[in-house]
Design a protein around this motif. Structure first.
Motif, PDB file in Angstrom:
ATOM      1  N   LEU A   5     -11.918 -42.412-130.178  1.00 34.76           N
ATOM      2  CA  LEU A   5     -12.957 -41.522-129.656  1.00 34.76           C
ATOM      3  C   LEU A   5     -14.269 -42.250-129.342  1.00 34.76           C
ATOM      4  O   LEU A   5     -14.867 -42.006-128.287  1.00 34.76           O
ATOM      5  CB  LEU A   5     -13.202 -40.372-130.631  1.00 34.76           C
ATOM      6  CG  LEU A   5     -14.185 -39.293-130.156  1.00 34.76           C
ATOM      7  CD1 LEU A   5     -13.714 -38.664-128.850  1.00 34.76           C
ATOM      8  CD2 LEU A   5     -14.362 -38.218-131.237  1.00 34.76           C
ATOM      9  N   PRO A   6     -14.772 -43.147-130.215  1.00 31.79           N
ATOM     10  CA  PRO A   6     -16.014 -43.860-129.858  1.00 31.79           C
ATOM     11  C   PRO A   6     -15.885 -44.665-128.565  1.00 31.79           C
ATOM     12  O   PRO A   6     -16.829 -44.724-127.773  1.00 31.79           O
ATOM     13  CB  PRO A   6     -16.253 -44.780-131.062  1.00 31.79           C
ATOM     14  CG  PRO A   6     -15.575 -44.087-132.192  1.00 31.79           C
ATOM     15  CD  PRO A   6     -14.354 -43.470-131.600  1.00 31.79           C
ATOM     16  N   LEU A   7     -14.697 -45.267-128.339  1.00 29.81           N
ATOM     17  CA  LEU A   7     -14.500 -46.023-127.107  1.00 29.81           C
ATOM     18  C   LEU A   7     -14.441 -45.103-125.895  1.00 29.81           C
ATOM     19  O   LEU A   7     -14.901 -45.460-124.807  1.00 29.81           O
ATOM     20  CB  LEU A   7     -13.218 -46.847-127.201  1.00 29.81           C
ATOM     21  CG  LEU A   7     -13.225 -47.953-128.255  1.00 29.81           C
ATOM     22  CD1 LEU A   7     -11.885 -48.667-128.282  1.00 29.81           C
ATOM     23  CD2 LEU A   7     -14.342 -48.953-127.964  1.00 29.81           C
ATOM     24  N   VAL A   8     -13.846 -43.916-126.073  1.00 33.30           N
ATOM     25  CA  VAL A   8     -13.798 -42.942-124.981  1.00 33.30           C
ATOM     26  C   VAL A   8     -15.210 -42.526-124.586  1.00 33.30           C
ATOM     27  O   VAL A   8     -15.546 -42.429-123.395  1.00 33.30           O
ATOM     28  CB  VAL A   8     -12.957 -41.723-125.392  1.00 33.30           C
ATOM     29  CG1 VAL A   8     -13.124 -40.576-124.393  1.00 33.30           C
ATOM     30  CG2 VAL A   8     -11.488 -42.104-125.512  1.00 33.30           C
ATOM     31  N   LEU A   9     -16.055 -42.282-125.589  1.00 31.00           N
ATOM     32  CA  LEU A   9     -17.420 -41.849-125.310  1.00 31.00           C
ATOM     33  C   LEU A   9     -18.247 -42.940-124.638  1.00 31.00           C
ATOM     34  O   LEU A   9     -19.190 -42.660-123.895  1.00 31.00           O
ATOM     35  CB  LEU A   9     -18.098 -41.410-126.611  1.00 31.00           C
ATOM     36  CG  LEU A   9     -17.460 -40.204-127.328  1.00 31.00           C
ATOM     37  CD1 LEU A   9     -18.181 -39.915-128.630  1.00 31.00           C
ATOM     38  CD2 LEU A   9     -17.457 -38.966-126.440  1.00 31.00           C
ATOM     39  N   TRP A  31     -13.737 -37.570-117.425  1.00 30.18           N
ATOM     40  CA  TRP A  31     -12.628 -38.077-118.232  1.00 30.18           C
ATOM     41  C   TRP A  31     -12.890 -37.896-119.723  1.00 30.18           C
ATOM     42  O   TRP A  31     -11.975 -37.630-120.494  1.00 30.18           O
ATOM     43  CB  TRP A  31     -12.399 -39.555-117.931  1.00 30.18           C
ATOM     44  CG  TRP A  31     -11.530 -39.792-116.736  1.00 30.18           C
ATOM     45  CD1 TRP A  31     -11.913 -40.248-115.521  1.00 30.18           C
ATOM     46  CD2 TRP A  31     -10.115 -39.578-116.670  1.00 30.18           C
ATOM     47  NE1 TRP A  31     -10.841 -40.328-114.678  1.00 30.18           N
ATOM     48  CE2 TRP A  31      -9.715 -39.923-115.352  1.00 30.18           C
ATOM     49  CE3 TRP A  31      -9.159 -39.125-117.571  1.00 30.18           C
ATOM     50  CZ2 TRP A  31      -8.402 -39.832-114.924  1.00 30.18           C
ATOM     51  CZ3 TRP A  31      -7.833 -39.032-117.150  1.00 30.18           C
ATOM     52  CH2 TRP A  31      -7.466 -39.382-115.846  1.00 30.18           C
ATOM     53  N   MET A  32     -14.136 -38.046-120.112  1.00 25.64           N
ATOM     54  CA  MET A  32     -14.473 -37.868-121.518  1.00 25.64           C
ATOM     55  C   MET A  32     -14.193 -36.428-121.972  1.00 25.64           C
ATOM     56  O   MET A  32     -13.604 -36.207-123.036  1.00 25.64           O
ATOM     57  CB  MET A  32     -15.945 -38.211-121.743  1.00 25.64           C
ATOM     58  CG  MET A  32     -16.413 -38.075-123.181  1.00 25.64           C
ATOM     59  SD  MET A  32     -18.140 -38.549-123.354  1.00 25.64           S
ATOM     60  CE  MET A  32     -18.934 -37.250-122.367  1.00 25.64           C
ATOM     61  N   MET A  33     -14.570 -35.443-121.153  1.00 26.10           N
ATOM     62  CA  MET A  33     -14.313 -34.044-121.493  1.00 26.10           C
ATOM     63  C   MET A  33     -12.815 -33.754-121.507  1.00 26.10           C
ATOM     64  O   MET A  33     -12.329 -33.001-122.349  1.00 26.10           O
ATOM     65  CB  MET A  33     -15.027 -33.124-120.505  1.00 26.10           C
ATOM     66  CG  MET A  33     -16.549 -33.181-120.593  1.00 26.10           C
ATOM     67  SD  MET A  33     -17.159 -32.766-122.255  1.00 26.10           S
ATOM     68  CE  MET A  33     -16.579 -31.072-122.398  1.00 26.10           C
ATOM     69  N   TRP A  34     -12.079 -34.389-120.580  1.00 25.72           N
ATOM     70  CA  TRP A  34     -10.630 -34.176-120.555  1.00 25.72           C
ATOM     71  C   TRP A  34      -9.975 -34.702-121.822  1.00 25.72           C
ATOM     72  O   TRP A  34      -9.127 -34.031-122.421  1.00 25.72           O
ATOM     73  CB  TRP A  34     -10.019 -34.865-119.340  1.00 25.72           C
ATOM     74  CG  TRP A  34      -8.548 -34.584-119.199  1.00 25.72           C
ATOM     75  CD1 TRP A  34      -7.968 -33.543-118.546  1.00 25.72           C
ATOM     76  CD2 TRP A  34      -7.467 -35.351-119.760  1.00 25.72           C
ATOM     77  NE1 TRP A  34      -6.599 -33.612-118.646  1.00 25.72           N
ATOM     78  CE2 TRP A  34      -6.261 -34.721-119.390  1.00 25.72           C
ATOM     79  CE3 TRP A  34      -7.414 -36.521-120.522  1.00 25.72           C
ATOM     80  CZ2 TRP A  34      -5.019 -35.205-119.753  1.00 25.72           C
ATOM     81  CZ3 TRP A  34      -6.168 -37.002-120.895  1.00 25.72           C
ATOM     82  CH2 TRP A  34      -4.989 -36.363-120.515  1.00 25.72           C
ATOM     83  N   HIS A  35     -10.339 -35.901-122.247  1.00 22.45           N
ATOM     84  CA  HIS A  35      -9.761 -36.481-123.454  1.00 22.45           C
ATOM     85  C   HIS A  35     -10.091 -35.624-124.675  1.00 22.45           C
ATOM     86  O   HIS A  35      -9.220 -35.371-125.525  1.00 22.45           O
ATOM     87  CB  HIS A  35     -10.290 -37.905-123.658  1.00 22.45           C
ATOM     88  CG  HIS A  35      -9.540 -38.935-122.875  1.00 22.45           C
ATOM     89  ND1 HIS A  35      -8.294 -39.364-123.212  1.00 22.45           N
ATOM     90  CD2 HIS A  35      -9.881 -39.612-121.740  1.00 22.45           C
ATOM     91  CE1 HIS A  35      -7.885 -40.282-122.351  1.00 22.45           C
ATOM     92  NE2 HIS A  35      -8.835 -40.453-121.438  1.00 22.45           N
ATOM     93  N   ILE A  36     -11.309 -35.166-124.790  1.00 26.57           N
ATOM     94  CA  ILE A  36     -11.710 -34.367-125.946  1.00 26.57           C
ATOM     95  C   ILE A  36     -10.983 -33.028-125.962  1.00 26.57           C
ATOM     96  O   ILE A  36     -10.441 -32.610-126.993  1.00 26.57           O
ATOM     97  CB  ILE A  36     -13.244 -34.164-125.947  1.00 26.57           C
ATOM     98  CG1 ILE A  36     -13.947 -35.502-126.159  1.00 26.57           C
ATOM     99  CG2 ILE A  36     -13.652 -33.176-127.030  1.00 26.57           C
ATOM    100  CD1 ILE A  36     -15.462 -35.414-126.067  1.00 26.57           C
ATOM    101  N   CYS A  37     -10.940 -32.355-124.830  1.00 25.63           N
ATOM    102  CA  CYS A  37     -10.295 -31.032-124.760  1.00 25.63           C
ATOM    103  C   CYS A  37      -8.791 -31.147-124.964  1.00 25.63           C
ATOM    104  O   CYS A  37      -8.199 -30.388-125.739  1.00 25.63           O
ATOM    105  CB  CYS A  37     -10.606 -30.360-123.429  1.00 25.63           C
ATOM    106  SG  CYS A  37     -12.332 -29.913-123.204  1.00 25.63           S
ATOM    107  N   TYR A  38      -8.152 -32.104-124.287  1.00 23.03           N
ATOM    108  CA  TYR A  38      -6.696 -32.252-124.395  1.00 23.03           C
ATOM    109  C   TYR A  38      -6.291 -32.666-125.806  1.00 23.03           C
ATOM    110  O   TYR A  38      -5.349 -32.115-126.389  1.00 23.03           O
ATOM    111  CB  TYR A  38      -6.194 -33.273-123.385  1.00 23.03           C
ATOM    112  CG  TYR A  38      -4.693 -33.482-123.435  1.00 23.03           C
ATOM    113  CD1 TYR A  38      -3.835 -32.597-122.798  1.00 23.03           C
ATOM    114  CD2 TYR A  38      -4.149 -34.563-124.129  1.00 23.03           C
ATOM    115  CE1 TYR A  38      -2.459 -32.784-122.854  1.00 23.03           C
ATOM    116  CE2 TYR A  38      -2.778 -34.756-124.186  1.00 23.03           C
ATOM    117  CZ  TYR A  38      -1.935 -33.867-123.544  1.00 23.03           C
ATOM    118  OH  TYR A  38      -0.577 -34.052-123.600  1.00 23.03           O
ATOM    119  N   GLY A  39      -6.984 -33.644-126.360  1.00 20.38           N
ATOM    120  CA  GLY A  39      -6.635 -34.109-127.690  1.00 20.38           C
ATOM    121  C   GLY A  39      -6.788 -33.039-128.753  1.00 20.38           C
ATOM    122  O   GLY A  39      -5.912 -32.873-129.614  1.00 20.38           O
ATOM    123  N   ASN A  40      -7.865 -32.274-128.705  1.00 17.30           N
ATOM    124  CA  ASN A  40      -8.061 -31.220-129.702  1.00 17.30           C
ATOM    125  C   ASN A  40      -7.121 -30.046-129.490  1.00 17.30           C
ATOM    126  O   ASN A  40      -6.691 -29.411-130.454  1.00 17.30           O
ATOM    127  CB  ASN A  40      -9.514 -30.742-129.670  1.00 17.30           C
ATOM    128  CG  ASN A  40     -10.465 -31.728-130.321  1.00 17.30           C
ATOM    129  OD1 ASN A  40     -10.592 -31.792-131.547  1.00 17.30           O
ATOM    130  ND2 ASN A  40     -11.138 -32.530-129.503  1.00 17.30           N
TER     131      ASN A  40
END
Length: 349
Positions: free
Chosen positions: A98-102, A109-118
């Motif tokens: 997550l820190p690397l994504v941010l 892309w950051m919002m997609w990773h956070i929403c999809y992962g959760n």
């Protein structure tokens, strides 16, 4: 001659034969006890219905008992392993990825990773909890309460269609698929959907972690010989080892569990359970020798089988009941099944 008369006749002949052969070899007062002992011994294995399958079942009964006991005891261990391994991957994903994504990706892309992962995480936790805590369904014990098709010799109760006895749970299960040690529960009529959804979302989650952490894994693997040397700190070494651990675990699980999920998807498409797959194969071969074609009486058609399985009754249910957490009950009561041909599409979409 009736079976009981046949048995008595054979036993009497054994007693007379034993008496003749032993008259000249032993005192008279020992003849009757010896003959009686021989009679009891022969009665233990005499049965006009005995065949190779019965003998094999009797020989393997201690093995079956040991497997059932071990599986029942290890059920809680397997549940603990699922929770512990999943929690470790989630921790590494939040701490390392997550820190690397941010820092790396754009806002989209950051919002997609956070929403999809959760979303994947919520679906995994919800369906695993429901699969382990939802009873699979049990047939009524009274004969007049259930339209039964057979009788369980172990439970001594009538069994409705698609029900089978679980030796680990020590009871009959409605529409039993199998006993899953990773759930410490049977997969049956009322929790089959939760089990399959858990497999689907866990596979997707593992694939997501494996793909997202691929570059990190390559970097950590290439630097594995250097991280033990300065200037790498203990935190750096743990970071690299955690990334390698997560990638190997999620990649392995995604392949193994993905294959199992695809197998169950095929069964659902055919309107079968794991147990019924073997039964239907035998029945198809038996009828094939007679020139007949076997048709599964519990199949409603490929699309309808999925609708019945997920409880989809209208188009919006694909979202609210499949892609979002839902605790709705499955189609039917697990006791009776409509075996008549249905329309092409029995439920609107």
């Amino acid at each position: 001659m009736r079976p009981c008369s046949t048995v008595m006749h054979l036993l009497l002949r054994c007693m007379r034969g034993c008496g003749r052969h032993s008259r000249s070899r032993m005192p008279r007062r020992l003849r009757q006890p010896v003959s009686y002992i021989k009679l009891i011994f022969k009665s233990l294995y005499f049965n006009s219905l005995t065949n190779s399958e019965v003998v094999l079942d009797c020989i393997l009964e201690p093995v079956f008992w040991m497997v059932e006991v071990v599986t029942r005891w290890f059920g809680m261990v397997f549940v603990f392993l699922v929770v512990a391994l999943t929690s470790s991957v989630v921790f590494i994903a939040y701490y390392c990825l997550l820190p690397l994504v941010l820092q790396t990706y754009s806002l989209g892309w950051m919002m997609w990773h956070i929403c999809y992962g959760n979303w994947i995480l919520v679906m995994i936790v919800f369906h695993y909890y429901k699969a382990t805590n939802t009873p699979p369904g049990y047939p009524p014990k009274m004969k007049n309460e259930v339209p039964f098709v057979s009788f369980c010799k172990k439970c001594v109760i009538p069994k409705p269609a698609r029900s089978h006895h679980c030796g680990i749970c020590k009871t009959c299960i409605l529409k039993m698929d199998h006993h899953c040690p990773w759930l410490n529960n049977c997969v049956g009529h009322y929790n089959h959907r939760y089990f399959f959804s858990f497999c689907v979302f866990l596979t997707l989650g593992c694939m997501y972690c494996s793909i997202s952490g691929r570059n990190l894994f390559i970097d950590a693997y290439n630097a594995i010989d250097e991280i033990s040397l300065p200037p790498y700190t203990y935190k750096d070494r743990m970071f690299h080892k955690s990334v390698i651990y997560m990638w190997v675990l999620t990649s392995t699980v995604s392949v193994a569990l993905g294959a199992l999920t695809l197998w169950h998807a095929v069964l659902i498409t055919r309107g079968e359970t794991s147990i019924e797959r073997h039964i239907n194969n035998k029945e198809a071969k038996r009828l094939g020798k007679r020139g007949k074609v076997y048709r599964n009486p519990f199949s409603y058609g490929k699309l309808n089988n999925w609708k019945v399985f997920f409880g989809v009754e209208k188009r919006s249910h694909w979202l609210t009941r499949v892609l979002l957490p839902s605790g709705h009950t499955p189609y039917g009561d697990g006791l009776t099944w409509d075996i008549y041909p249905l329309k092409k599409d029995m439920m609107p979409v």
